[in-house]
Scaffold this motif. Structure first.
Motif, PDB file in Angstrom:
ATOM      1  N   ASN A 161       0.846  -1.197   0.000  1.00 39.26           N
ATOM      2  CA  ASN A 161       0.000   0.000   0.000  1.00 39.26           C
ATOM      3  C   ASN A 161       0.880   1.244   0.000  1.00 39.26           C
ATOM      4  N   GLY A 162       0.756   2.049  -1.051  1.00 39.30           N
ATOM      5  CA  GLY A 162       1.516   3.309  -1.102  1.00 39.30           C
ATOM      6  C   GLY A 162       2.997   3.124  -1.328  1.00 39.30           C
ATOM      7  N   GLY A 163       3.391   1.998  -1.937  1.00 37.46           N
ATOM      8  CA  GLY A 163       4.816   1.741  -2.127  1.00 37.46           C
ATOM      9  C   GLY A 163       5.382   2.477  -3.326  1.00 37.46           C
ATOM     10  N   GLN A 164       6.666   2.793  -3.253  1.00 34.04           N
ATOM     11  CA  GLN A 164       7.345   3.402  -4.399  1.00 34.04           C
ATOM     12  C   GLN A 164       8.791   2.943  -4.423  1.00 34.04           C
ATOM     13  N   ASN A 165       9.304   2.784  -5.621  1.00 33.13           N
ATOM     14  CA  ASN A 165      10.657   2.302  -5.834  1.00 33.13           C
ATOM     15  C   ASN A 165      11.661   3.411  -5.531  1.00 33.13           C
ATOM     16  N   ILE A 166      12.420   3.272  -4.451  1.00 30.33           N
ATOM     17  CA  ILE A 166      13.363   4.344  -4.070  1.00 30.33           C
ATOM     18  C   ILE A 166      14.619   4.331  -4.943  1.00 30.33           C
ATOM     19  N   LEU A 167      14.717   3.389  -5.892  1.00 29.32           N
ATOM     20  CA  LEU A 167      15.840   3.389  -6.827  1.00 29.32           C
ATOM     21  C   LEU A 167      15.599   4.322  -8.006  1.00 29.32           C
ATOM     22  N   SER A 168      14.411   4.889  -8.096  1.00 26.88           N
ATOM     23  CA  SER A 168      14.076   5.783  -9.199  1.00 26.88           C
ATOM     24  C   SER A 168      14.812   7.113  -9.050  1.00 26.88           C
ATOM     25  N   SER A 169      15.534   7.515 -10.087  1.00 29.65           N
ATOM     26  CA  SER A 169      16.343   8.736 -10.013  1.00 29.65           C
ATOM     27  C   SER A 169      15.493   9.993  -9.847  1.00 29.65           C
ATOM     28  N   GLY A 224      20.330  18.548  -8.045  1.00 29.22           N
ATOM     29  CA  GLY A 224      21.715  18.912  -7.738  1.00 29.22           C
ATOM     30  C   GLY A 224      22.583  17.701  -7.463  1.00 29.22           C
ATOM     31  N   TYR A 225      22.012  16.694  -6.824  1.00 30.76           N
ATOM     32  CA  TYR A 225      22.766  15.474  -6.552  1.00 30.76           C
ATOM     33  C   TYR A 225      22.860  14.592  -7.797  1.00 30.76           C
ATOM     34  N   ARG A 226      21.798  14.552  -8.613  1.00 30.95           N
ATOM     35  CA  ARG A 226      21.804  13.670  -9.778  1.00 30.95           C
ATOM     36  C   ARG A 226      22.943  14.010 -10.734  1.00 30.95           C
ATOM     37  N   GLY A 227      23.283  15.285 -10.830  1.00 32.21           N
ATOM     38  CA  GLY A 227      24.350  15.676 -11.738  1.00 32.21           C
ATOM     39  C   GLY A 227      25.669  15.970 -11.063  1.00 32.21           C
ATOM     40  N   ALA A 228      25.722  15.778  -9.735  1.00 31.03           N
ATOM     41  CA  ALA A 228      26.924  16.159  -8.985  1.00 31.03           C
ATOM     42  C   ALA A 228      28.074  15.192  -9.244  1.00 31.03           C
ATOM     43  N   THR A 229      29.286  15.711  -9.308  1.00 31.54           N
ATOM     44  CA  THR A 229      30.489  14.893  -9.501  1.00 31.54           C
ATOM     45  C   THR A 229      31.433  14.977  -8.315  1.00 31.54           C
ATOM     46  N   SER A 230      31.042  15.724  -7.283  1.00 27.06           N
ATOM     47  CA  SER A 230      31.871  15.837  -6.085  1.00 27.06           C
ATOM     48  C   SER A 230      30.994  15.597  -4.864  1.00 27.06           C
ATOM     49  N   GLY A 231      31.622  15.458  -3.712  1.00 24.61           N
ATOM     50  CA  GLY A 231      30.896  15.175  -2.482  1.00 24.61           C
ATOM     51  C   GLY A 231      31.226  13.785  -1.981  1.00 24.61           C
ATOM     52  N   ASN A 232      30.784  13.485  -0.757  1.00 22.67           N
ATOM     53  CA  ASN A 232      31.153  12.234  -0.108  1.00 22.67           C
ATOM     54  C   ASN A 232      30.646  11.005  -0.844  1.00 22.67           C
ATOM     55  N   ALA A 282      29.887  10.820  -4.210  1.00 27.77           N
ATOM     56  CA  ALA A 282      30.026  10.924  -5.670  1.00 27.77           C
ATOM     57  C   ALA A 282      30.654   9.674  -6.287  1.00 27.77           C
ATOM     58  N   ARG A 283      31.553   9.010  -5.568  1.00 30.38           N
ATOM     59  CA  ARG A 283      32.217   7.825  -6.114  1.00 30.38           C
ATOM     60  C   ARG A 283      31.247   6.664  -6.309  1.00 30.38           C
ATOM     61  N   GLU A 284      30.217   6.604  -5.423  1.00 29.77           N
ATOM     62  CA  GLU A 284      29.297   5.478  -5.456  1.00 29.77           C
ATOM     63  C   GLU A 284      28.024   5.755  -6.241  1.00 29.77           C
ATOM     64  N   ARG A 285      27.589   6.997  -6.275  1.00 30.23           N
ATOM     65  CA  ARG A 285      26.265   7.326  -6.785  1.00 30.23           C
ATOM     66  C   ARG A 285      26.070   6.838  -8.221  1.00 30.23           C
ATOM     67  N   THR A 286      25.017   6.056  -8.416  1.00 31.26           N
ATOM     68  CA  THR A 286      24.652   5.568  -9.749  1.00 31.26           C
ATOM     69  C   THR A 286      23.142   5.672  -9.877  1.00 31.26           C
ATOM     70  N   MET A 307      17.348  12.535  -1.261  1.00 32.73           N
ATOM     71  CA  MET A 307      15.997  12.588  -1.792  1.00 32.73           C
ATOM     72  C   MET A 307      15.419  13.988  -1.603  1.00 32.73           C
ATOM     73  N   THR A 308      14.558  14.419  -2.524  1.00 33.73           N
ATOM     74  CA  THR A 308      13.943  15.748  -2.367  1.00 33.73           C
ATOM     75  C   THR A 308      13.122  15.780  -1.082  1.00 33.73           C
ATOM     76  N   PRO A 309      12.975  16.947  -0.465  1.00 31.33           N
ATOM     77  CA  PRO A 309      12.245  17.024   0.811  1.00 31.33           C
ATOM     78  C   PRO A 309      10.837  16.439   0.739  1.00 31.33           C
TER      79      PRO A 309
END
Length: 782
Positions: free
Chosen positions: A646-654, A660-668, A670-674, A695-697
């Motif tokens: 009930n009310g589920g959503q896939n948290i793997l969805s970009s 700002g995070y989706r396009g970021a190349t720096s930060g703690n 950044a090496r893992e984010r896919t 995630m957005t607020p």
């Protein structure tokens, strides 16, 4: 230090197994809503193509009247989905005959027309515009199929050629056509050899042919392609430089076990540093007077001495035994036809069934097609499928950077689906080198592969290069290995980034006491991969250039620390089933200020079913993974699958994460984010890495505010072609997969390993630590 073994867990057969809920309707899609005039114009065009087909059938030579004609249908992009394929096929089917036989590119279907009476039936079907409106609207163009013929004339005429014949999906018909083609070659005085690329591909090598002799077979009715036979070679462009470096010979410890790696290359010299590791038996298809072992020796040195040669990029593997399979001649004396190379690889592998991991560091100069998979790549898939092995394959090199041009896409043969394809990054930078350290090497070819498949999957160090501004010559900063004189040299290429991953894959296999499983090995090494620090490349381009990154050292692949846990699910999905865990064991400790937090990495590697003649739809099966939160279970009112979330959503969805995070190349992170949207693409490898705090607020409030339940879903899909063939041939529709999930407390506050293990126990999951050899821990920690 990481010392907690990763875990394998199983689905609960009664609780987690599901059957798909059927949906859909018969409403006409908006794109099929053609006017009367549009329908009339479309059917008139189809009738003209069918008249041409009828003319071709009526003028066939007497001895080839049995060969069907073929139509090429260009399909509307919105109509290419499986759900519309039956409607298209119904126009061309006759009784129980299924006449859609293949695909070219990503939107052109091939249809066989068996005889003149068949043409008339199709015309009658097209005239029934109301009944077949969706199918008529789906077909933008219809034309008689013409083979793809490319003749490259050299000074002495034309040398060896490669011919492929159409596969009509009928064994007896194909055999009769093949015999007829061979008879046509004999009549034209053409020497030929049938080559085993794959059982579904009908391929011939034509030997020493001329323009005149080819003209006698170019009109053969079942001809699909005719082109010069691709040729391959390996070797150095006299770039190697001797390095003033010496270190002791390494010997195997008789108390330990080591992996064995097969090196498919130019041969290996028995120099002192390699002698203790080279198996006494070998395989060779190259005469001694045509061997140049420099390339193979360099590759073998990296496999055995990956830790010692480049101490800043260790693999954690102490050593590998080497099986020398010499399949490629000295390019200064000879080159090798693709067909012969395929046969050599198949023979080397099949005659050494105990060797499960092979290195293939070569590539063609041609880049892969955007839509169609290469015959060589398909052959490599078939060889791996038949022998239950993994081939680590180089992505290929190009020299476009010397002319300031963009780097080429991956080489043909690097589009092999089952191979692990490796690109190159720079490990060092000298004055005139083009790439910064840890950035893609300027010569390393990039993705994507055909049908947008992500290739390469991984990358590792393979050297740097540039153009001397005054001399105008290539300058290089190579990685180190051995020359045939036993001295340490430097050289560059994806040929030398590949054996580093091969060595690591061998180390993983050797550390496990599990039965050899190519999916598990590939999933583990891809799951561990991260991008080097300070690589400021946009994420979409980073995937194309570096795959999923550089794999971790052996210890970090197989072990967790207390703040993380890695869970592995291995299973098969058949058509009509899927997996749904509505109480996935996500630790409740990962809540701060009323919201869940943490880093989640999910890797899915599948063994798809293949359709060798289906163009961009070569991968005929797909698996999707969804992982997320829900508010509880509910009754769906269906007789199948009565429980859902009930009310589920896939948290793997970009789309859930801040731009700002989706396009970021720096930060703690950044090496893992896919964050990739695979959509409806049939990708055999999928990887996601998300930080819940990014995630957005609004989405965070909705999806991460405690209390929440967590779910995991794994669902399969099969294309129309393989579904139809399964009925005709009695082949079960099934695909194996390996899914790996890592949950990490990035704040390092809670023992995620223990708490998740407790949840596995209380919720009835069967699980165990991944099984390691008794001495594996010693090897990994050294």
């Amino acid at each position: 230090m990481k010392n907690l073994p990763i875990k394998i867990f199983e689905k609960r057969k009664i609780i987690d197994d599901r059957n798909p809920e059927r949906g859909g309707n018969n409403d006409l899609p908006t794109w099929a809503d053609l006017t009367t005039d549009q329908l009339s114009e479309r059917t008139q065009m189809f009738t003209e193509a069918l008249n041409n087909t009828e003319s071709k059938l009526s003028t066939r030579p007497k001895n080839r009247e049995f060969i069907p004609a073929v139509l090429r249908l260009n399909i509307l992009e919105k109509a290419i989905a499986k759900s519309h394929r039956n409607d298209i096929g119904n126009i061309f089917n006759r009784g129980e005959e299924k006449n859609l036989i293949g695909m070219i590119n990503s939107r052109d279907l091939l249809v066989r027309i068996n005889d003149i009476s068949h043409v008339r039936i199709i015309k009658e079907n097209i005239a029934k515009t109301e009944k077949n409106q969706k199918a008529i609207a789906a077909i933008l163009e219809m034309s008689v199929f013409e083979p793809d013929i490319f003749l490259s004339e050299n000074e002495s005429g034309i040398d060896n050629m490669r011919v492929s014949l159409l596969n009509f999906q009928d064994y007896r018909l194909n055999e009769a056509i093949s015999r007829n083609f061979e008879s046509s070659c004999q009549s034209a005085s053409i020497n030929f050899k049938k080559v085993n690329y794959s059982p579904e591909l009908i391929v011939y090598k034509l030997i020493g042919v001329t323009v005149d002799s080819l003209s006698k077979i170019q009109d053969f009715e079942a001809l699909e392609t005719l082109q010069p036979m691709p040729k391959f070679s390996v070797g150095f462009d006299d770039l190697s430089e001797t390095v003033n470096l010496d270190f002791p010979i390494k010997y195997p410890d008789p108390e330990k076990q080591y992996p064995t790696i097969g090196i498919l290359d130019s041969g290996i010299s028995r120099i002192p540093h390699l002698e203790p590791w080279l198996l006494s038996n070998n395989f060779s298809k190259v005469p001694e007077d045509r061997k140049d072992t420099s390339h193979g020796t360099f590759v073998a040195g990296i496999v055995v001495y990956s830790n010692e040669l480049e101490i800043n990029y260790p693999s954690g593997v102490e050593g590998c035994y080497i099986f020398d399979a010499a399949i490629i001649p000295d390019r200064k004396k000879d080159n090798i036809d693709e067909s012969d190379l395929v046969e050599h690889i198949r023979e080397a592998v099949s005659s050494n069934q105990d060797i499960k991991i092979w290195n293939l560091s070569l590539g063609s100069k041609q880049e892969s097609d955007l839509h169609n998979f290469s015959l060589f790549g398909i052959a490599l898939d078939q060889i791996q499928n038949e022998n239950n092995i993994v081939i680590c394959k180089s992505a290929g090199n190009c020299t476009n950077f010397l002319d300031k041009n963009p780097v080429s896409r991956i080489a043909r043969s690097a589009d092999s689906i089952l191979s692990l394809v490796i690109g190159s990054i720079a490990h060092d930078k000298n004055e005139f080198d083009e790439s910064e350290v840890n950035y893609p090497s300027p010569f390393s070819r990039i993705g994507t592969g055909p049908a947008y498949i992500n290739k390469p999957e991984l990358t590792h160090i393979g050297g740097n290069a540039g153009l001397h501004p005054v001399l105008g010559k290539l300058v290089t900063t190579g990685v180190k290995s051995f020359g045939i004189d036993g001295k340490i040299n430097q050289n560059i290429g994806t040929s030398f980034s590949t054996p580093r991953v091969t060595s690591l894959l061998g180390g993983i296999h050797n550390a496990l006491s599990e039965t050899f499983d190519p999916l598990l090995l590939k999933a583990l090494v891809i799951h561990s991969a991260k991008y080097p620090t300070h690589v400021l490349i946009p994420p979409k381009e980073r995937i194309k250039m570096m795959g999923y990154g550089v794999p971790e050292i052996l210890e970090n692949v197989l072990y967790n620390d207390p703040y993380e846990i890695t869970l592995i699910l291995q299973d098969s999905l058949t058509k009509g089933s899927w997996v749904q865990m509505l109480d996935f064991p996500f630790p409740d400790e990962l809540i701060e200020n009323g919201k869940f937090y943490g880093e989640i990495t999910v890797t899915l590697v599948t063994h798809p079913m293949f359709g060798e003649g289906q163009g961009g739809e070569y991968c005929q099966s797909n698996i999707e993974v969804r992982f997320g939160t829900h508010n509880g279970t509910r009754q769906t009112g269906r007789t199948t699958n009565p429980i859902s979330h009930n009310g589920g959503q896939n948290i793997l969805s970009s789309s859930l994460y801040s731009a700002g995070y989706r396009g970021a190349t720096s930060g703690n992170f950044a090496r893992e984010r896919t964050l990739i949207q695979y959509g409806d693409k049939f990708h055999p490898v999928k990887k996601y890495a998300v930080n819940l705090e990014e995630m957005t607020p609004a989405n965070s409030d909705r999806l991460l505010t405690a209390p929440k339940y967590w779910y995991l879903e794994v669902e399969g899909l099969f294309r129309e072609y393989i579904s139809s063939r399964s009925i005709i041939d009695g082949i079960p529709l099934t695909q194996d997969y390996c899914l790996i999930v890592t949950i990490r407390d990035n704040k390092r506050k809670h023992n995620v390993y223990n708490s998740t293990t407790n949840l596995l126990n209380t919720r009835g999951f069967i699980h165990n630590d991944i099984s390691l050899r008794a001495n594996a821990r010693v090897q990994i920690s050294s």
